[in-house]
Structures are given as C-alpha cells and as structure tokens.
Design a protein around this motif. Structure first.
Motif, mmCIF file in Angstrom:
data_model
loop_
_atom_site.group_PDB
_atom_site.id
_atom_site.type_symbol
_atom_site.label_atom_id
_atom_site.label_comp_id
_atom_site.label_asym_id
_atom_site.label_seq_id
_atom_site.Cartn_x
_atom_site.Cartn_y
_atom_site.Cartn_z
ATOM 1 N N ALA A 89 -8.148 0.370 -5.146
ATOM 2 C CA ALA A 89 -7.804 1.341 -4.105
ATOM 3 C C ALA A 89 -8.333 0.885 -2.744
ATOM 4 O O ALA A 89 -7.640 1.014 -1.724
ATOM 5 N N GLU A 90 -9.543 0.340 -2.719
ATOM 6 C CA GLU A 90 -10.112 -0.150 -1.461
ATOM 7 C C GLU A 90 -9.347 -1.370 -0.952
ATOM 8 O O GLU A 90 -9.095 -1.496 0.249
ATOM 9 N N ASP A 131 -6.051 -0.158 0.414
ATOM 10 C CA ASP A 131 -6.255 0.501 1.700
ATOM 11 C C ASP A 131 -6.422 -0.528 2.815
ATOM 12 O O ASP A 131 -5.855 -0.380 3.897
ATOM 13 N N GLU A 132 -7.201 -1.564 2.552
ATOM 14 C CA GLU A 132 -7.444 -2.618 3.548
ATOM 15 C C GLU A 132 -6.176 -3.388 3.889
ATOM 16 O O GLU A 132 -5.975 -3.791 5.025
ATOM 17 N N ASP A 185 -2.955 -2.438 3.258
ATOM 18 C CA ASP A 185 -1.770 -1.595 3.416
ATOM 19 C C ASP A 185 -0.748 -1.877 2.317
ATOM 20 O O ASP A 185 0.398 -2.252 2.587
ATOM 21 N N GLN A 229 0.053 -0.830 -2.188
ATOM 22 C CA GLN A 229 -0.223 0.154 -3.230
ATOM 23 C C GLN A 229 -1.242 -0.403 -4.213
ATOM 24 O O GLN A 229 -1.173 -1.581 -4.601
ATOM 25 N N ALA A 230 -2.169 0.438 -4.627
ATOM 26 C CA ALA A 230 -3.237 0.021 -5.540
ATOM 27 C C ALA A 230 -2.677 -0.512 -6.855
ATOM 28 O O ALA A 230 -3.234 -1.447 -7.434
ATOM 29 N N ASP A 268 -15.342 9.191 2.191
ATOM 30 C CA ASP A 268 -14.032 9.331 1.583
ATOM 31 C C ASP A 268 -13.698 8.035 0.850
ATOM 32 O O ASP A 268 -14.459 7.610 0.015
ATOM 33 N N ARG A 269 -12.604 7.365 1.182
ATOM 34 C CA ARG A 269 -12.239 6.115 0.516
ATOM 35 C C ARG A 269 -12.573 4.898 1.368
ATOM 36 O O ARG A 269 -12.244 3.779 0.999
ATOM 37 N N LYS A 270 -13.209 5.091 2.490
ATOM 38 C CA LYS A 270 -13.585 3.981 3.365
ATOM 39 C C LYS A 270 -15.004 3.545 3.039
ATOM 40 O O LYS A 270 -15.881 4.374 2.815
#
Length: 142
Positions: A20-21, A24-25, A27, A29-30, A112-114
């Motif tokens: 997920a991280e 997110d980094e 851009d 999908q996990a 959060d997720r950051k």
C-alpha cells in the motif's frame, strides 16, 4: 524509471515498506505490486514478512531487500540490521499518528497511510535542529 525498478528502489530505501505504501508513492494500485516483484521474491532478492496491519487486524506483507538486491540497486554492499523499536511507538489520539525510534538509530513517523523513515544520520540532524529551537515559544507554552 520503470515501475519494477522504482518499486525495488523503494524496498531498498525503506525496509519494511508495504504494498500500500509502495502504491501510494508510485501512484499505482497496491494489488499490482506483488505481481511485479514476484520474480524477485522467488529468487530471494526481495524478502517478505507478514505483520498485522493493526492490532488484531489482517496481516499485510512488509518487504525487505536482500544483500544481493542492495548491491544491485546501490552498487555497494551494505549491512542491513533488522529494525526493532528501541522504544514502543508513541500513538496519539485516534491512533492515526505514531512515531518510534529503532535500535539502528532510525526514526519512523506515520500518519494515516503516509510514513517518513529517517536514517540514523537524518534522525541525528532532525534532533539537532529540534534541540536548537525554542519549542515552548513555538507551541505557546507559558
């Protein structure tokens, strides 16, 4: 930089990073992370460890680079120590923020997720900066 190369660089730079991280980094999908690094997991260049996402919650994979991958990506052999919290992570409020120091001198801050993971040198620099300012004056303490 290709997606696979960017993923591998993140795994090298941020041991214990989750899909997920990474997503997110970069851009993406996990669900696409695992298939892209599957060959690296199979040959042992990337290691995976299941850990609970939250206490009592579902487990998620955390990724670590092997010495072989470190050498490939960084061009030098590095010694990687497992990151164990030196202090129990501090959690504030609703649990969306936490931070912790690790035995290898690193600092991890999560909201959060950051996540921000600082190296020993970066942690030293940050602490020196914080030590040099007047916190009471900034936060308005009496």
């Amino acid at each position: 930089m290709s997606s696979v190369k960017a993923i591998l660089q993140l795994i090298v730079d941020r041991p214990s990073i989750t899909a997920a991280e990474i997503a997110d980094e970069l851009d993406m999908q996990a669900k696409n992370v695992q298939p892209l690094i599957h060959p690296y997991l199979n040959d042992g260049r990337v290691k995976s460890e299941k850990k609970p996402a939250v206490e009592g919650g579902a487990s998620v994979n955390h990724y670590f680079a092997s010495q072989t991958l470190l050498k490939e990506v960084d061009g030098v052999k590095q010694i990687v120590t497992r990151r164990k919290p030196a202090l129990a992570p501090a959690t504030v409020g609703d649990g969306r923020f936490s931070c912790g120091f690790f035995t290898d001198g690193r600092l991890s801050i999560v909201k959060d997720r950051k996540a921000i993971d600082l190296s020993r040198e970066e942690t030293t620099q940050l602490l020196a900066f914080i030590d040099a300012i007047n916190i009471e004056r900034i936060v308005g303490a009496a």
